[in-house]
Design an enzyme around this catalytic site. Structure first.
Site, PDB file in Angstrom:
ATOM      1  N   GLU A 152       0.826  -1.212   0.000  1.00 45.89           N
ATOM      2  CA  GLU A 152       0.000   0.000   0.000  1.00 45.89           C
ATOM      3  C   GLU A 152       0.858   1.259   0.000  1.00 45.89           C
ATOM      4  O   GLU A 152       0.331   2.359   0.138  1.00 45.89           O
ATOM      5  CB  GLU A 152      -0.913   0.019   1.230  1.00 45.89           C
ATOM      6  CG  GLU A 152      -1.940  -1.082   1.271  1.00 45.89           C
ATOM      7  CD  GLU A 152      -3.091  -0.829   0.293  1.00 45.89           C
ATOM      8  OE1 GLU A 152      -3.167   0.289  -0.250  1.00 45.89           O
ATOM      9  OE2 GLU A 152      -3.880  -1.754   0.072  1.00 45.89           O
ATOM     10  N   HIS A 184      -8.916  -2.214  10.293  1.00 40.83           N
ATOM     11  CA  HIS A 184     -10.233  -2.808  10.063  1.00 40.83           C
ATOM     12  C   HIS A 184     -11.066  -2.808  11.350  1.00 40.83           C
ATOM     13  O   HIS A 184     -11.275  -3.863  11.958  1.00 40.83           O
ATOM     14  CB  HIS A 184     -10.077  -4.269   9.581  1.00 40.83           C
ATOM     15  CG  HIS A 184      -9.233  -4.444   8.351  1.00 40.83           C
ATOM     16  ND1 HIS A 184      -8.589  -5.629   8.042  1.00 40.83           N
ATOM     17  CD2 HIS A 184      -8.933  -3.593   7.340  1.00 40.83           C
ATOM     18  CE1 HIS A 184      -7.930  -5.493   6.892  1.00 40.83           C
ATOM     19  NE2 HIS A 184      -8.118  -4.272   6.453  1.00 40.83           N
ATOM     20  N   HIS A 188     -14.617  -2.548   4.122  1.00 50.89           N
ATOM     21  CA  HIS A 188     -13.187  -2.837   4.208  1.00 50.89           C
ATOM     22  C   HIS A 188     -12.569  -2.292   5.501  1.00 50.89           C
ATOM     23  O   HIS A 188     -12.222  -3.074   6.378  1.00 50.89           O
ATOM     24  CB  HIS A 188     -12.486  -2.273   2.960  1.00 50.89           C
ATOM     25  CG  HIS A 188     -11.010  -2.543   2.931  1.00 50.89           C
ATOM     26  ND1 HIS A 188     -10.223  -2.314   1.829  1.00 50.89           N
ATOM     27  CD2 HIS A 188     -10.168  -3.011   3.880  1.00 50.89           C
ATOM     28  CE1 HIS A 188      -8.970  -2.644   2.097  1.00 50.89           C
ATOM     29  NE2 HIS A 188      -8.912  -3.065   3.334  1.00 50.89           N
TER      30      HIS A 188
END
Ligand SMILES: [Zn+2]
Length: 271
Positions: free
Chosen positions: A120, A145, A216
């Protein structure tokens, strides 16, 4: 004991210790299963002359974008495939310190070992580039998360602009006080995609510190990683209170509009 770049650098060590502390909280909260989540921190402020002279631990790697505001910047990044629960114990074994190359299109790993940064990285660095471009004091970005916040996004009602923000703020006064810009919403997009990175920046630019990725997780920015974590933590706590009330069999009343407005007036909140 192996040498670490943190040795003799108390400022840098403090930042990395804070990252490890937050990584531990993410695991304890159940927000960081397997290698889930990411942390990047701009540590340029703590870089000294000796660090600038250090050799890279390998060839420069392309970022896939040119990020001109990151000229001369250094970052701590969680390593790819690394677990938050391991990072909590050993931040330099499960992450690395990288620096941008002169062309602002590549990075190189400097310390402590050749731990490749998260996949990422391009999206995180794009956010840091955008923050610096607008003169923001924010130096940390967090992706995680949080269970109850993610659950909310499975109903379209909560994905509408500021509907979730209004509900979360109204659960306890501290939510608005400590997450005063609320929760921006980004519709579902493929993880790691350029589209998701662009939508994240677009939504942060609408004046949010925390944005929700539908089904997500969250992406949060703040001055340091503890502050970014705190914003997510107060939002998720509010979601838990909402759920607790629903589990008791009723829709919670929530604070009134007047009560929420009063908080902003008295504490000088931005919204
Ligand atoms: Zn994720």
């Amino acid at each position: 004991m192996d040498m670490s770049i943190l040795d003799g650098r108390d400022g840098l060590r403090k930042i990395i210790t804070q990252v490890a502390e937050v990584a531990g909280y993410l695991w304890e909260k159940g927000w960081a299963e397997r290698n889930g989540g990411n942390i990047t921190v701009n540590v340029t402020e703590w870089v000294d002359e000796q660090m600038r002279g250090m050799k890279a631990l390998g060839e420069p790697k392309a970022i896939g974008a040119v990020l001109p505001h990151l000229k001369g910047c250094w970052f701590y990044c969680k390593g790819t495939q690394k677990r938050m629960r391991d990072l909590a114990r050993d931040p330099m074994g499960n992450g690395s310190i990288i620096r941008m190359t002169e062309d602002c299109a590549h990075y190189e790993i400097v310390a402590d070992g050749p731990v490749a940064p998260t996949s990422e990285l391009p999206s995180h660095l794009s956010v840091h580039d955008w923050l610096l471009a607008k003169g923001s004091p924010y130096r940390a970005s967090l992706h995680t998360h949080p269970i109850e916040l993610v659950a909310l996004t499975h109903a379209q009602k909560w994905m509408e602009k500021d509907v979730a923000t209004r509900m979360l703020w109204s659960m306890i006064p501290e939510t608005k006080a400590f997450c005063p810009r609320g929760l921006g919403m980004v519709p579902y997009m493929l993880p790691s995609s350029v589209a998701l990175a662009e939508a994240t920046i677009r939504t942060l630019a609408e004046d949010y510190d925390v944005v929700m990725w539908e089904k997500h997780g969250v992406f949060a920015v703040d001055t340091d990683i503890m502050s970014a974590f705190d914003q997510v933590d107060v939002l998720n706590k509010a979601a838990q209170i909402y759920i607790a009330a629903r589990n008791m069999g009723f829709e919670p009343e929530g604070m009134t509009d007047a009560q929420l407005r009063e908080l902003s007036d008295v504490f000088g909140l931005p919204k």
